[in-house]
Motif scaffolding. Structure first.
Motif, mmCIF file in Angstrom:
data_model
loop_
_atom_site.group_PDB
_atom_site.id
_atom_site.type_symbol
_atom_site.label_atom_id
_atom_site.label_comp_id
_atom_site.label_asym_id
_atom_site.label_seq_id
_atom_site.Cartn_x
_atom_site.Cartn_y
_atom_site.Cartn_z
ATOM 1 N N LEU B 90 0.826 -1.206 0.000
ATOM 2 C CA LEU B 90 0.000 0.000 0.000
ATOM 3 C C LEU B 90 0.863 1.260 0.000
ATOM 4 O O LEU B 90 0.523 2.259 -0.624
ATOM 5 N N LYS B 91 1.982 1.184 0.698
ATOM 6 C CA LYS B 91 2.887 2.332 0.710
ATOM 7 C C LYS B 91 3.501 2.547 -0.677
ATOM 8 O O LYS B 91 3.622 3.676 -1.132
ATOM 9 N N VAL B 92 3.874 1.449 -1.302
ATOM 10 C CA VAL B 92 4.421 1.547 -2.655
ATOM 11 C C VAL B 92 3.355 2.087 -3.606
ATOM 12 O O VAL B 92 3.611 2.937 -4.449
ATOM 13 N N ARG B 93 2.132 1.614 -3.427
ATOM 14 C CA ARG B 93 1.047 2.060 -4.286
ATOM 15 C C ARG B 93 0.827 3.568 -4.129
ATOM 16 O O ARG B 93 0.664 4.293 -5.113
ATOM 17 N N ASP B 94 0.857 4.014 -2.882
ATOM 18 C CA ASP B 94 0.700 5.445 -2.624
ATOM 19 C C ASP B 94 1.792 6.236 -3.334
ATOM 20 O O ASP B 94 1.529 7.231 -3.999
ATOM 21 N N LEU B 399 -3.270 1.200 -9.881
ATOM 22 C CA LEU B 399 -2.737 0.019 -9.212
ATOM 23 C C LEU B 399 -3.831 -0.705 -8.446
ATOM 24 O O LEU B 399 -4.640 -0.081 -7.769
ATOM 25 N N PRO B 400 -3.856 -2.026 -8.541
ATOM 26 C CA PRO B 400 -4.869 -2.796 -7.813
ATOM 27 C C PRO B 400 -4.679 -2.666 -6.294
ATOM 28 O O PRO B 400 -3.648 -2.186 -5.832
ATOM 29 N N ALA B 401 -5.689 -3.124 -5.566
ATOM 30 C CA ALA B 401 -5.686 -2.917 -4.120
ATOM 31 C C ALA B 401 -4.753 -3.870 -3.373
ATOM 32 O O ALA B 401 -4.281 -3.548 -2.301
ATOM 33 N N ALA B 402 -4.510 -5.032 -3.944
ATOM 34 C CA ALA B 402 -3.720 -6.020 -3.212
ATOM 35 C C ALA B 402 -2.484 -6.418 -4.009
ATOM 36 O O ALA B 402 -2.505 -6.430 -5.235
ATOM 37 N N PRO B 403 -1.402 -6.766 -3.307
ATOM 38 C CA PRO B 403 -0.171 -7.124 -3.999
ATOM 39 C C PRO B 403 -0.333 -8.327 -4.926
ATOM 40 O O PRO B 403 0.315 -8.395 -5.968
ATOM 41 N N GLU B 404 -1.224 -9.250 -4.557
ATOM 42 C CA GLU B 404 -1.406 -10.453 -5.371
ATOM 43 C C GLU B 404 -1.963 -10.084 -6.750
ATOM 44 O O GLU B 404 -1.465 -10.554 -7.773
ATOM 45 N N GLU B 405 -2.976 -9.207 -6.730
ATOM 46 C CA GLU B 405 -3.560 -8.787 -8.007
ATOM 47 C C GLU B 405 -2.522 -8.064 -8.848
ATOM 48 O O GLU B 405 -2.439 -8.242 -10.058
ATOM 49 N N PHE B 406 -1.743 -7.236 -8.170
ATOM 50 C CA PHE B 406 -0.712 -6.486 -8.872
ATOM 51 C C PHE B 406 0.260 -7.435 -9.553
ATOM 52 O O PHE B 406 0.602 -7.273 -10.722
ATOM 53 N N ALA B 407 0.689 -8.446 -8.808
ATOM 54 C CA ALA B 407 1.648 -9.406 -9.352
ATOM 55 C C ALA B 407 1.112 -10.052 -10.621
ATOM 56 O O ALA B 407 1.795 -10.123 -11.642
ATOM 57 N N VAL B 408 -0.135 -10.475 -10.561
ATOM 58 C CA VAL B 408 -0.732 -11.154 -11.711
ATOM 59 C C VAL B 408 -0.813 -10.209 -12.902
ATOM 60 O O VAL B 408 -0.477 -10.562 -14.031
ATOM 61 N N SER B 409 -1.235 -8.969 -12.641
ATOM 62 C CA SER B 409 -1.368 -8.017 -13.740
ATOM 63 C C SER B 409 -0.024 -7.650 -14.357
ATOM 64 O O SER B 409 0.092 -7.530 -15.577
ATOM 65 N N VAL B 410 0.971 -7.484 -13.513
ATOM 66 C CA VAL B 410 2.294 -7.152 -14.039
ATOM 67 C C VAL B 410 2.813 -8.304 -14.878
ATOM 68 O O VAL B 410 3.373 -8.110 -15.958
ATOM 69 N N ASN B 411 2.582 -9.494 -14.363
ATOM 70 C CA ASN B 411 3.064 -10.676 -15.070
ATOM 71 C C ASN B 411 2.487 -10.771 -16.481
ATOM 72 O O ASN B 411 3.139 -11.242 -17.405
#
Lengths: 620, 753
Positions: B90-94, B399-411
């Protein structure tokens, strides 16, 4: 200023293209400070103008809007002042000679940058930049590198006192604390313990001092002992550190030392958050040495605080001179000055005004002066105002800039303060107001001008005008509306225009059979004014009741929402600033802040409705 | 692989000497021409993009690096030991959503196969020798550092090849090219970051004046959607006289012109009539007679459009946007409905095409991202989680709300990403080599690529094991330039790429076998590292982008783990809004008095207004919140006597469990102080009780629970006194004076009770 400059001074009448402004950066700040000091004290007025890293513009609802009350406009200005930082600050002290309309001006433009000199997150840990504003400044040739590399730092008075404490330069603040409080047993025990510690330490220091002719061997042992025992030095004098737990203990130590010895200097050591965790006690060689050290530290402190203050020095000069300040958009500029150079802005407008007036007693808003002159209601920026006046009125004003020759060609940034002084003179001449400052002991403005000082509302010109003389000029497109008759609508289809919305509403319900107006505030939200009393209330009730039928029901099902003006006041007051007004309104209505806010009195709840205030989304 | 025979001591000595002289040059050569990267701005973006496209296609991997206007928006958003991985995200997202990217370095690294290249000593290893290399390295690593590598490589001197790099340094600026579309009009700057950029002579003028703008994929879609919407003109009620007169006049003018057209071409004078008016220009549009409208206001054009629609069937109002002639407003005459439809279709298509072109231009820098994504090259970064978050939020979408979603989208966008920091820290061999130096990019660069870092002018001194890197600018290549100094994205990307190339070589990855980047990414040795990023560097939290799962740090000796012991987040309470003078030790004292001397494991200041308190047991979290809540609900008199009074002084003290902290971190706002942030987020309560706790509290409501608490508090004071000495022994930071204070304050507490 030597006679040479006087000779080569140029009188430019209305060709602002030839005006030059002295640019001040860190490299020439100190010398310019001396210069401007004399200019300010010799001047009648000081015109100021500043450039920030951003200011909300259309289509954002966060810009001042015509339907803002004093308080909501202030809240918005407060938000901007808090968010954005200064990039340059133009100061133009000028004196006037009334009969021949002559201004003698000394324009300066100080290039600023909110550098975090002390790495303490001041003046700002982070700040906002408005892309579009930076891009347009870049188009005009603004030099951002000069700004970031050589801009003068600044810090507000409040920040400086925090920084002083943190930076350990709060030496003087601990002086002269009176021994008022009663000693408790714990205090006495504490003092005695510290006293004996200091005594032992002092004795051991002194003894090692006197035995200077010791063998190398002993010297080595001594230095080893120092290392092992962790004895410290402060400016090549022995010192010891005593941990403390409270301000009270600091005070006790300081008091005890006053009686104890002449050669001990206590220095409270502050921590990052400004509290004091320990006191450093320095052992000087003699009383003279102690005084010397003290002076040394004071000088250091002064140097330090000069660096910390930075550009604020100029603001302090203007404030100290008590000269009337000329500004273009008073509310904006004054909130900026207050937040950057005095202290964080209070929540309430009244508090702000009184706090600001304590520092700058007289501020004149040229924008307000222009509105005073009815025909200029639409002219908002300074250059166009000047050209408007030049084209429509014969009011010659002579401008003399004595230092003109010393300024290099091509430096034309920060002209606005100079233009302001010119514009001010011109307006005075057109409005037949004497700008002369009567010198009866204290300097006073003429009563006409005195009346015009300290107006802190961007649209307040209208309030007075529509009541007083100039009604005729305004009534055809401005009406006074009570805030009760206003409602905010959001949740309509994206891309709808005010006209479309109006016709939708008209067909939706009977309350809209009467006269009403719709205006878009931003792309997400519209404001509706009911010209018939009571209808707004009725409409809100209908929207919120369960028995809605027909068109309205349809609209509500599609997501249309409504709220009264007080919700808008609330979001401004609480600072629920979302990008879209609809989001803010939504947040305010869903959270429980309504209950809290209802108790706050509703003052000055009247605004002015312009008919030409249509925000046309097609034009954006 | 079998261990090879160690080289003779004599040889080792010689090499030691060689190395030491090489090391000395490293420190001395620090001047000369700058790193030759290509600076790209709006002025040369188009040709550079085409060139980059070529280079990326032929590259093995692409190193990237970003320069931003800041990292943290408020002090309490900085990275702490108390960050759970989701909070860290969340800090990174901010950060990624608030700060702007101002420079983007792209370095495609291509393996140079050409034998006749003028590059000196192309370099190549073959696999078995590499095997030797690794083993030797491991054996010598602790004593002699890098020398051992030289020994092995000297064997394969005959066939050396290297890399060719093209460094691109893009200036990026989030300018809005299309009104109302594209990046948000505001971005944040962190004062210290601006200072950092200034320190390395970042050119703000170039960035703001000529920085390349961009649209994210989502913004592009929105822009295209907007084009498709056909702008319908609404009926304008003709309220004022001027409008009515104007429409009547227009109606008359158009009918005259139309009638003139219909009465054959013989009545020239009719046409002349209208063409006398400078606002109308008679032209032919797509073989149809037409009038071009000039000098009307938008409102007037709307009125004209209305007139045409209402009164003329064979005339139509056409708005054309073309690159050559700009925006044109026309009134066109058509003979038949079919003809009109055909014309309108054509105009619409053309306008559409034009608008699409504009959007394409506005996409700007994102073309580079699209290129990297579509080529599916291995992307190399150094500690690049934040970089990727920026890339995602600027060029893909929010950016998505959770790191997991982010990982999948980046991938999905970048299937192969490798982080050199992961490589350096999770590989034991590499870690040994890095042991003494810090793990910053620059220090890794000097320790792994000393010859490049030194500017590689002293070719004879360059150790032979090192990967050879040539820099290509335009048609010329060079292997000699001034290293470092300039902290720009292009150079940082270059360093990252060089480190990666060297690490691959050290790990024994043979580039000759890998014809394409895809194969490199699928390399067995690299598999352990690909798509793994540090989410939280302090805890060694690694996220696997393939799965979105957290991976434990596999490094054999994660030194940071010792420094940051495992934190049980369910044992944490966050307290804010207390009197600002309160120190961590005082908070600990207060709480210890109520819950026992061993109840608090640690107290950590988030900022001046907030602390984390880590309890020894999870139950203590709810106990604490309950006691606080009861105290505040209860009689003020009891509160004054309670040991927690000091903490609750002022009446603004709030407390909640760790999840609330996460919630507050997730807010888009960023107030300077945490207490202000909590207020701005809209927290109205003082104590957050979970549902189970509320139930418990209600049960106890009949009991005089407050009384009970006071009693326990009293007992605790007793206990505190007994334990004072212990506590002091445990806490070496306290001196004599403060020990006195503790005794003092506990006796005061006792006296009060």
């Amino acid at each position: 200023m030597g006679p040479l400059f006087q000779l080569s001074s140029r009188r430019s009448l209305c060709t602002s293209s030839r005006w030059r402004v002295k640019q001040v950066t860190t490299s020439n700040f100190q010398e310019s400070l001396e210069e401007i000091k004399t200019h300010i004290s010799a001047s009648d007025f000081v015109a100021v103008s500043m450039g920030t890293t951003g200011s909300p513009t259309a289509p954002s609802w966060l810009r001042p809007l015509p339907f803002d009350t004093d308080q909501t406009a202030y809240s918005k200005a407060r938000r901007s002042a808090h968010r954005f930082q200064l990039l340059h600050f133009a100061v133009c002290p000028f004196s006037v000679a009334h009969p021949n309309h002559l201004i003698i001006a000394h324009p300066y433009n100080f290039v600023l940058f909110p550098r975090d000199e002390l790495k303490t997150g001041m003046p700002a840990y982070s700040f906002s930049c408005q892309t579009s504003l930076l891009a347009s400044m870049a188009r005009q040739g603004y030099d951002f590198n000069a700004c970031v590399y050589n801009g003068i730092s600044y810090m507000s008075r409040a920040q400086e006192s925090v920084a002083r404490i943190r930076h350990g330069t709060a030496l003087s603040s601990h002086r002269g604390m009176n021994t008022s409080t009663v000693f408790t047993v714990a205090d006495t025990v504490f003092v005695e313990r510290i006293r004996s510690r200091i005594k032992h330490w002092r004795n051991s220091c002194k003894s090692s001092d006197t035995n200077t002719k010791t063998s190398k061997h002993e010297e080595l042992i001594n230095s080893l002992k120092n290392i092992v025992l962790g004895s410290e030095q402060f400016r090549s004098r022995p010192c010891m550190t005593i941990d403390v737990c409270s301000e009270r203990q600091v005070q006790l130590i300081l008091e005890m030392l006053v009686d104890y010895s002449d050669d001990l200097l206590p220095l409270p050591v502050p921590t990052q958050n400004g509290t004091i965790h320990s006191v450093r006690i320095v052992l000087a060689n003699s009383k003279e040495d102690k005084d010397l050290l003290e002076r040394e530290l004071q000088n250091f402190e002064e140097e330090e605080s000069k660096n910390i203050r930075g550009f604020r020095e100029v603001i302090d000069l203007i404030s100290a001179s008590q000269k009337p300040v000329i500004s273009h958009n008073c509310l904006n500029d004054c909130t900026l000055i207050h937040s950057k150079f005095i202290a964080p802005l209070p929540h309430e407008l009244d508090e702000f005004v009184s706090s600001f007036r304590a520092v700058f007693p007289k501020v004149l808003d040229v924008n307000y002066l222009m509105k005073k002159h009815g025909s200029m209601k639409k002219v908002t920026n300074i250059p166009s105002a000047i050209s408007y006046l030049n084209n429509h009125f014969f009011a010659p004003v002579d401008l003399e800039i004595p230092d003109q020759a010393t300024v290099k060609e091509g430096k034309i940034h920060g002209l606005d303060a100079l233009r302001l002084s010119y514009l001010f003179m011109k307006l005075c001449s057109i409005l037949k107001i004497s700008p002369n400052v009567t010198e009866s002991g204290n300097k006073h403005l003429t009563p006409e001008l005195e009346d015009l000082t300290n107006v802190f509302h961007p649209f307040s010109a209208l309030i007075k005008d529509s009541f007083n003389e100039d009604v005729g000029l305004w009534t055809n497109n401005t009406k006074k509306v009570s805030c009760e008759h206003l409602v905010f609508l959001w949740g309509f289809k994206f891309g709808m225009t005010a006209g479309m919305l109006k016709s939708v509403l008209r067909s939706a319900h009977d309350t809209f059979s009467g006269e009403f107006d719709v205006k878009l505030v931003d792309r997400s939200c519209a404001i509706v004014v009911f010209w018939q009393p009571g209808l707004s209330k009725e409409f809100m009730e209908i929207m919120n009741s369960e028995e809605t039928t027909g068109g309205i029901k349809n609209l509500v099902s599609d997501g249309l929402r409504v709220t009264g003006y007080e919700t808008y006041s609330t979001i401004c007051r609480l600072g629920l600033w979302e990008l879209d007004l609809a989001e803010s309104l939504e947040r305010a209505s869903e959270s429980s802040c309504r209950g809290i806010e209802s108790k706050c009195e509703r003052k000055s709840c009247e605004i002015h409705w312009y008919n030409d205030n249509v925000i046309n989304l097609d034009d954006l | 692989m079998k261990p090879h025979k160690l080289p003779s001591p004599a040889l080792a000595r010689v090499l030691t000497r060689a190395l030491s002289s090489a090391a000395s040059t490293t420190t001395t050569t620090q001047c000369g021409s700058a790193f030759p990267s290509k600076t790209v701005t709006t002025a040369n973006f188009e040709p550079s993009l085409a060139e980059l496209r070529r280079h990326v296609r032929s590259s093995y991997f692409v190193a990237i690096d970003l320069e931003m206007t800041g990292v943290t928006s408020a002090p309490w958003r900085e990275s702490f030991g108390f960050d759970r991985s989701d909070v860290r995200y969340l800090k990174v997202r901010d950060s990624a959503s608030k700060f702007a990217v101002v420079q983007f370095g792209v370095c495609p690294f291509r393996w140079d196969p050409s034998k006749h290249s003028f590059v000196a000593n192309p370099y190549e290893h073959s696999f078995p020798i590499i095997g030797t290399l690794i083993l030797v390295t491991q054996m010598f690593a602790t004593e002699m550092g890098v020398i051992s590598v030289d020994i092995a490589v000297s064997i394969s001197l005959a066939m050396r090849r290297g890399y060719v790099v093209n460094g691109y340094n893009f200036y990026v600026f989030p300018r809005q090219e299309l009104a109302g579309l594209g990046p948000c009009d505001e971005f944040l700057c962190q004062s210290t970051s601006m200072d950092f950029l200034a320190k390395y002579q970042f050119d703000f003028n170039v960035c703001i004046r000529e920085g390349i703008s961009y649209l994210s994929r989502e913004q592009e879609r929105e822009a295209l959607r907007n084009i498709c919407k056909f702008k319908d003109v609404r009926d304008i009620p003709l309220v004022n006289i001027a409008d009515i007169l104007f429409t009547a006049r227009m109606k008359q003018k158009f009918s005259e012109w139309r009638d003139g057209l219909l009465h054959e071409q013989n009545q020239e004078d009719q046409i002349q009539e209208i063409s006398k008016d400078s606002k109308f220009k008679v032209i032919f549009f797509e073989m149809h007679p037409a009038l071009r409208l000039d000098g009307f206001t938008r409102h007037q054009l709307n009125l004209i459009q209305m007139v045409i629609r209402k009164h003329f069937e064979d005339l139509s109002y056409v708005s054309v946007n073309s690159e050559t002639s700009g925006s044109q407003q026309l009134v066109v005459y058509t003979d038949s409905k079919d003809e009109l439809d055909l014309l309108m279709k054509k105009v619409k298509e053309e306008n559409h095409k034009e608008a699409e072109m504009k959007v394409q231009v506005a996409v700007g820098f994102r073309h580079v991202i699209d290129l990297l994504s579509s080529e599916q090259k291995l992307i190399v970064g150094h500690n690049c989680f934040l970089d990727l978050a920026h890339v995602y939020s600027k060029f893909i979408g929010p950016l998505p709300a959770a790191p997991e979603e982010f990982a999948v989208s980046v991938n999905k966008c970048f299937p192969h990403i490798i982080d050199t920091k992961i490589l350096l820290n999770t590989n034991s061999m590499l870690q040994n080599r890095m042991k003494r130096s810090r793990k910053s990019l620059a220090s890794a660069f000097t320790s792994f690529c000393p010859q490049i870092a030194a500017g590689s002018r002293n070719n004879d001194l360059v150790s032979l094991s090192h990967v050879k890197v040539d820099i290509e600018v335009g048609d010329s290549r060079s292997s000699s330039w001034n290293p470092g100094g300039k902290h720009e994205a292009g150079y940082d990307a270059f360093m990252t790429g060089c480190i990666f190339a060297q690490l691959c070589s050290d790990l024994g990855i043979d580039f000759k076998l890998h014809e394409s980047s895809k194969q490199l990414a699928l390399n067995e040795i690299l598999q352990k590292y690909v798509n793994r990023l540090y989410l939280s560097w302090m805890h060694g939290d690694i996220i696997d982008l393939n799965t979105g799962n957290k991976v434990a740090d596999s490094s054999p000796s994660h030194s940071l783990k010792k420094r940051y012991p495992k934190i049980l987040f369910e044992n944490i309470v966050i307290i804010w809004g207390f009197p600002s003078k309160l120190k961590a030790s005082e908070v600990r004292e207060c709480i210890s008095k109520v819950f026992g001397p061993n109840s608090v494991i640690s107290v950590f200041h988030l900022d001046a207004t907030a602390v984390f308190v880590q309890f020894s047991k999870t139950e203590l979290v709810s106990d604490f919140l309950l006691v606080k809540d009861t105290l505040e609900r209860g009689d003020g008199a009891i509160l004054v006597l309670h040991p927690l009074a000091k903490l609750l002084e002022g009446g603004d003290t709030c407390a909640a469990n760790y999840d609330t902290y996460k919630e507050i971190c997730g807010s888009p706002l960023s107030e300077g102080l945490f207490a202000d942030q909590a207020k701005a987020v809209g927290i109205k309560w003082k104590t957050k009780l979970t549902e189970s706790m509320v139930a418990l509290g209600d049960e106890e409501h009949e009991n005089p629970s407050v009384q009970r608490n006071v009693n326990t508090a009293m007992q605790n004071v007793e206990r505190t006194r007994q334990n004072t000495i212990d506590q002091l022994r445990n806490d070496p930071s306290r001196g004599h004076v403060s020990s006195f204070d503790i005794e003092d304050s506990s006796s005061v507490a006792e006296a009060n009770l």
